[in-house]
Design an enzyme around this catalytic site. Sequence first.
Site, PDB file in Angstrom:
ATOM      1  N   ARG A   1       0.520  -1.320   0.048  1.00  0.00           N
ATOM      2  CA  ARG A   1       0.509  -0.312  -0.437  1.00  0.00           C
ATOM      3  C   ARG A   1       1.098   1.317   0.244  1.00  0.00           C
ATOM      4  O   ARG A   1       1.026   2.306   0.916  1.00  0.00           O
ATOM      5  CB  ARG A   1      -1.341  -0.388   1.243  1.00  0.00           C
ATOM      6  CG  ARG A   1      -2.099  -0.988   0.799  1.00  0.00           C
ATOM      7  CD  ARG A   1      -3.456  -0.912   1.740  1.00  0.00           C
ATOM      8  NE  ARG A   1      -3.805  -1.711   2.384  1.00  0.00           N
ATOM      9  CZ  ARG A   1      -3.640  -2.607   3.983  1.00  0.00           C
ATOM     10  NH1 ARG A   1      -4.000  -1.401   4.292  1.00  0.00           N
ATOM     11  NH2 ARG A   1      -4.062  -3.712   3.497  1.00  0.00           N
TER      12      ARG A   1
ATOM     13  N   ASP B   1      -7.392  -3.624  -5.623  1.00  0.00           N
ATOM     14  CA  ASP B   1      -7.586  -4.104  -4.069  1.00  0.00           C
ATOM     15  C   ASP B   1      -8.118  -5.377  -4.727  1.00  0.00           C
ATOM     16  O   ASP B   1      -8.508  -5.913  -6.003  1.00  0.00           O
ATOM     17  CB  ASP B   1      -8.651  -3.766  -3.947  1.00  0.00           C
ATOM     18  CG  ASP B   1      -8.363  -4.735  -2.520  1.00  0.00           C
ATOM     19  OD1 ASP B   1      -7.559  -3.646  -1.431  1.00  0.00           O
ATOM     20  OD2 ASP B   1      -9.577  -5.368  -2.150  1.00  0.00           O
TER      21      ASP B   1
HETATM   22  O1  1CP Z   1       0.136  -1.421  -2.387  1.00  0.00           O
HETATM   23  C1  1CP Z   1      -0.305  -0.577  -2.953  1.00  0.00           C
HETATM   24  O2  1CP Z   1      -0.193   0.954  -2.859  1.00  0.00           O
HETATM   25  C2  1CP Z   1      -1.136  -0.839  -4.234  1.00  0.00           C
HETATM   26  C3  1CP Z   1      -2.302  -0.939  -3.313  1.00  0.00           C
HETATM   27  C4  1CP Z   1      -3.267  -2.229  -3.096  1.00  0.00           C
HETATM   28  C5  1CP Z   1      -2.964  -3.701  -2.286  1.00  0.00           C
HETATM   29  C6  1CP Z   1      -1.703  -4.468  -3.664  1.00  0.00           C
HETATM   30  C7  1CP Z   1      -4.535  -2.073  -2.260  1.00  0.00           C
HETATM   31  C8  1CP Z   1      -5.202  -0.834  -1.611  1.00  0.00           C
HETATM   32  N1  1CP Z   1      -5.001  -2.811  -1.799  1.00  0.00           N
HETATM   33  C9  1CP Z   1      -3.970  -4.160  -1.853  1.00  0.00           C
HETATM   34  C10 1CP Z   1      -3.706  -5.174  -1.563  1.00  0.00           C
HETATM   35  C11 1CP Z   1      -5.161  -5.783  -0.746  1.00  0.00           C
HETATM   36  N2  1CP Z   1      -6.429  -5.468   0.075  1.00  0.00           N
HETATM   37  C12 1CP Z   1      -4.815  -6.854   0.355  1.00  0.00           C
HETATM   38  C13 1CP Z   1      -3.349  -7.653   0.710  1.00  0.00           C
HETATM   39  C14 1CP Z   1      -1.993  -7.015   0.722  1.00  0.00           C
HETATM   40  C15 1CP Z   1      -1.970  -7.042   2.450  1.00  0.00           C
HETATM   41  O3  1CP Z   1      -2.549  -8.104   3.345  1.00  0.00           O
HETATM   42  O4  1CP Z   1      -2.287  -5.855   2.761  1.00  0.00           O
HETATM   43  C16 1CP Z   1      -6.072  -7.103   1.473  1.00  0.00           C
HETATM   44  C17 1CP Z   1      -5.388  -8.412   2.055  1.00  0.00           C
HETATM   45  C18 1CP Z   1      -6.775  -6.298   0.787  1.00  0.00           C
HETATM   46  C19 1CP Z   1      -7.790  -6.049   1.767  1.00  0.00           C
HETATM   47  C20 1CP Z   1      -8.619  -4.962   2.315  1.00  0.00           C
HETATM   48  N3  1CP Z   1      -8.059  -3.803   1.133  1.00  0.00           N
HETATM   49  C21 1CP Z   1      -8.439  -3.759   3.555  1.00  0.00           C
HETATM   50  C22 1CP Z   1      -7.425  -5.394   4.514  1.00  0.00           C
HETATM   51  C23 1CP Z   1      -9.011  -5.366   4.825  1.00  0.00           C
HETATM   52  C24 1CP Z   1      -8.612  -6.630   6.240  1.00  0.00           C
HETATM   53  O5  1CP Z   1      -8.916  -5.799   7.603  1.00  0.00           O
HETATM   54  O6  1CP Z   1      -9.024  -7.721   5.898  1.00  0.00           O
HETATM   55  C25 1CP Z   1      -8.596  -2.742   3.544  1.00  0.00           C
HETATM   56  C26 1CP Z   1      -8.017  -1.602   4.501  1.00  0.00           C
HETATM   57  C27 1CP Z   1      -8.730  -2.162   1.553  1.00  0.00           C
HETATM   58  C28 1CP Z   1      -8.887  -1.156   1.138  1.00  0.00           C
HETATM   59  C29 1CP Z   1      -7.795  -1.110   0.912  1.00  0.00           C
HETATM   60  N4  1CP Z   1      -6.742  -0.992  -0.158  1.00  0.00           N
HETATM   61  C30 1CP Z   1      -5.870  -0.253  -0.811  1.00  0.00           C
HETATM   62  C31 1CP Z   1      -6.292   0.943   0.343  1.00  0.00           C
HETATM   63  C32 1CP Z   1      -4.887   1.715  -0.337  1.00  0.00           C
HETATM   64  C33 1CP Z   1      -6.620   0.749   1.107  1.00  0.00           C
HETATM   65  C34 1CP Z   1      -7.309   1.560   2.371  1.00  0.00           C
HETATM   66  C35 1CP Z   1      -8.585   2.252   1.878  1.00  0.00           C
HETATM   67  C36 1CP Z   1      -9.460   3.490   1.465  1.00  0.00           C
HETATM   68  O7  1CP Z   1      -8.278   4.439   0.903  1.00  0.00           O
HETATM   69  O8  1CP Z   1     -10.159   3.272   2.072  1.00  0.00           O
END
Ligand code: 1CP
Length: 330
Positions: free
Chosen positions: A2, A52
Amino acid sequence: MRQAGRYLPEYNATRKKAGSFMDLCRSSQYACEVTMQPIDRFGLDAAILFSDILTIPDAMGLELNFVEGHGPKFSKQIKDEKEIINLPDIDPTLELKYVEEAVSTIKKELNGSIPLIGFSGSPWTLACYMISGGSSKDDFLTARSWLYKKPKTLESLLKKLTTIIVDYCSMQHRAGADIIMLFDTWGGLLGENQFKKFSLKYMEKIVKDLHKEYPKLPVILFTKGGGNWVSEIAKTGCNVVGLDWTVDVTSVIKKIGKLCSLQGNLDPSVLLGDKVHIEKEIKSVIDKFTYNNFNTGHIFNLGHGISQFTPPENVECLVEAVKKYSSRAI
Ligand code: 1CP
């Protein structure tokens, strides 16, 4: 991990303009804009597609929403075999065309300057969210109960996801992604036998299928909490094993030698500390990878996602320290 996200004020501004999180992902212009933000600010060595892992279940009809303060939530949840049979076998080039467009837009913007990483969730990690209906406060207990209550049903879902993920990653590569990373964020919730049977087996199939079609495509496998199984992960044929910060790097190097390169290992909470500690911890991570003239390559990265409370200037400090100490290591 992220690198574009809520810790950056410019990301929050674009997200506001876009409306919802999914609107941000679905617009190739906005997705490109936020992908470039950390590159422009910090001069990083690789870009990662802004999207995502949950785009796949969304496209399969589960309807993804991000509720402020509650994380991802699906309107529908997978409860039984019948629902799995009824899930559409989607074609990512149609239902996830917006991701293909985002990749090609970003690729054009990068203009060959640095590589672009595309990604997907692993089948097990996607299944966790699909069975639990979104993020989880109990380590995906419902999904884990299926390991023992409905293993065949779980396997049919994992099989279906595996086919879609291969197509999804191939589509991203054809559109311009130079590298593919699989996020097996919840593989570490599994016991050893279950990890091999319900997560690793499917990731191996993805690596093999991708390499059959694209032998030179580098594939990174990241299992959070997978430190005990690095040898097995390395033997899938992947090119890089991603490490969280709990692993003992020296023993990882002893186990997998030159089979794969390695990535990651910095605890993201280091970035909440002061600059003296940040520099010290970065030096310590880089030093570990130079153990015994180990030279198959280490991609500096965090061991998991960056905290939204990270001051951006601390990431600047990270980049400076990585440049300072890794040039010494080369
Ligand atoms: O890394 C980057 O810059 C690319 C963007 C990216 C990636 C690779 C985002 C943006 N999400 C992901 C992968 C992702 N999403 C994973 C695998 C990596 C990890 O383990 O962190 C997972 C589990 C998710 C699911 C997800 N999406 C969560 C976690 C939820 C949980 O509690 O289980 C969350 C918070 C998101 C939303 C999200 N995705 C990305 C961002 C910047 C955000 C924040 C949301 C927002 O702006 O409101």
